[in-house]
Design an enzyme around this catalytic site. Structure first.
Site, PDB file in Angstrom:
ATOM      1  CG  PHE A 107      -1.841   1.273   1.138  1.00  0.00           C
ATOM      2  CD1 PHE A 107      -2.983   1.259   0.352  1.00  0.00           C
ATOM      3  CD2 PHE A 107      -1.522   2.440   1.805  1.00  0.00           C
ATOM      4  CE1 PHE A 107      -3.798   2.382   0.248  1.00  0.00           C
ATOM      5  CE2 PHE A 107      -2.326   3.567   1.714  1.00  0.00           C
ATOM      6  CZ  PHE A 107      -3.474   3.536   0.931  1.00  0.00           C
TER       7      PHE A 107
ATOM      8  CG  ASP B 196       5.915   3.948   1.572  1.00  0.00           C
ATOM      9  OD1 ASP B 196       5.887   4.709   2.553  1.00  0.00           O
ATOM     10  OD2 ASP B 196       4.932   3.755   0.833  1.00  0.00           O
TER      11      ASP B 196
ATOM     12  CE  LYS C 181      -0.199   7.152   6.423  1.00  0.00           C
ATOM     13  NZ  LYS C 181      -1.415   7.863   6.008  1.00  0.00           N
TER      14      LYS C 181
END
Length: 401
Positions: free
Chosen positions: A141, A226, A255
């Site tokens: 994801f 990531d 984030k």
């Protein structure tokens, strides 16, 4: 109708149905707790998918944001501003890298990493134009843009959004042999999550990340990590890659970099890699804006203290010890994770991840399901042990009901 029902009905009527949120309407939040429009309090055990590592309304972050709001919030990248150099310098130092390319959202940063790897492949490695290949893992994801869903294995994310972007090859996560077999002369990068979050907090086999680093270095391929969810303290280290002593060629961050205050993301790498760009080849009006830089600089300062990494290690050890006691009783099939991050697989006989999440919500605890049978637990790193234990007790009672 209650206030909650009115708010949800209005949202359903006027917003696209791209999410399926729990039926709670948050009005205020502080620390690890949120309060809804009816005045009910909830323990936040999701932390905005790790965006809120430092808690809601963190005073240091709010003060940094307020101070910058009074000065200047946006210049666009048409001009320099006085927070930009410090942000790039300090983030590069935190990552032990040379250069930073700031963006806003995680998906933008992943898209930037893809473009960077291709540009590096053509300009530095010498791959023929149009043939660059990036290898990714199944169950990944990395976001939901058209290019990113092109290399997703989630049918729900892909259905109805083709035609898809070429140039990607998918291999099983954690399988070094499959990865090695996929690398060829046109491969420019391997893009991986050190821990797969959306897939259910999947931790790769020991030695996998070190093996990826060794393979990519030997074949002149970039290793892109990531760390949008796994990075910035969540696993007990600044970066999840550190658990195997690995430093990738490129970090993708987001984030928690914005502290839950503003969206901030970045690609961080060496001068050889990020130096491939010329003016006009990539950009973002809001990327690296003064407000974002001010907040991110405070995030970097907080991470440098090591306090939050230590808390994630200590409380994470306790979290996994307590969750491990739930396995084998018939309600929980497995628990995975690292630091203050866990995926809990609910036995189908007990219900779905969604039903357990709703039952926890009724008890004042907020988590979120994924892939049908799994709930994710990722509280703010500043949560107290007492609050964490209270939340875990609610989970036990839900599972034993």
């Amino acid at each position: 109708m209650t206030t909650t029902e009115r708010c949800i009905a209005a949202a359903e009527a006027h917003s696209a149905h791209n999410y399926h949120p729990l039926p709670v309407v948050v009005a205020t939040a502080e620390g690890a707790w949120m309060t809804d429009v009816e005045g009910r309090r909830y323990l936040d055990m999701l932390a905005g998918y790790s965006s809120l590592n430092f808690g809601h309304g963190n005073r240091r972050l709010l003060d940094a944001a307020k101070a910058q709001l009074e000065r200047v919030t946006l210049t666009s990248r048409a001009f320099h501003h006085d927070r930009f150099a410090d942000f790039c310098t300090q983030l590069a130092e935190l990552c032990a890298m040379d250069m930073v390319l700031p963006m806003n959202t995680g998906a933008e940063a992943v898209e930037t990493a893809v473009k960077t790897a291709r540009k590096w492949g053509y300009q530095v490695k010498g791959v023929p134009d149009g043939r660059a290949k990036i290898i990714v893992a199944d169950n990944n994801f990395h976001g939901r843009t058209t290019t990113i869903v092109s290399f997703s294995t989630d049918a729900e994310a892909r259905a109805g959004f083709g035609p898809f972007t070429p140039g990607f090859e998918i291999v099983p996560y954690g399988d070094l042999a499959a990865l090695e077999a996929a690398v060829d002369a046109d491969t420019v990068a391997v893009l991986l999550e050190p821990i797969q979050g959306e897939a259910g907090v999947l931790v790769p086999p020991p030695g996998y990340l070190a093996g990826v680093q060794e393979l990519t270095r030997s074949r002149d391929v970039l290793f892109i990590a990531d760390e949008i969810q796994s990075g910035l303290g969540r696993t007990g280290r600044t970066f999840a890659c550190e658990h195997e002593g690995v430093v990738p060629d490129m970090y993708v961050l987001g984030k928690a970099l914005g502290g839950g205050v503003v969206p901030v993301s970045a690609v961080v790498s060496s001068r050889e890699v990020l130096g491939v760009y010329a003016p006009g080849e990539h950009g973002s009006t809001f990327g690296g804006n003064p407000l974002a830089c001010a907040v991110a600089l405070e995030v970097i300062a907080m991470l440098r203290s090591g306090e939050f990494q230590e808390r994630a290690t200590e409380l994470g050890r306790h979290l996994h010890s307590e969750l491990g006691l739930l396995v084998g009783g018939g309600a929980v099939d497995a628990v995975r994770g690292r630091g203050l991050w866990a995926g809990v697989d609910i036995n189908p006989s007990r219900g779905t991840g969604r039903t357990v999440s709703e039952q926890l919500m009724a008890r004042g605890v907020l988590v979120k399901d994924t892939h049908g049978s799994t709930i994710r637990i990722a509280p703010p790193l500043m949560i107290s042990k007492e609050d964490l234990d209270w939340g875990l007790e609610q989970l036990r009672q839900v599972l034993e009901a």
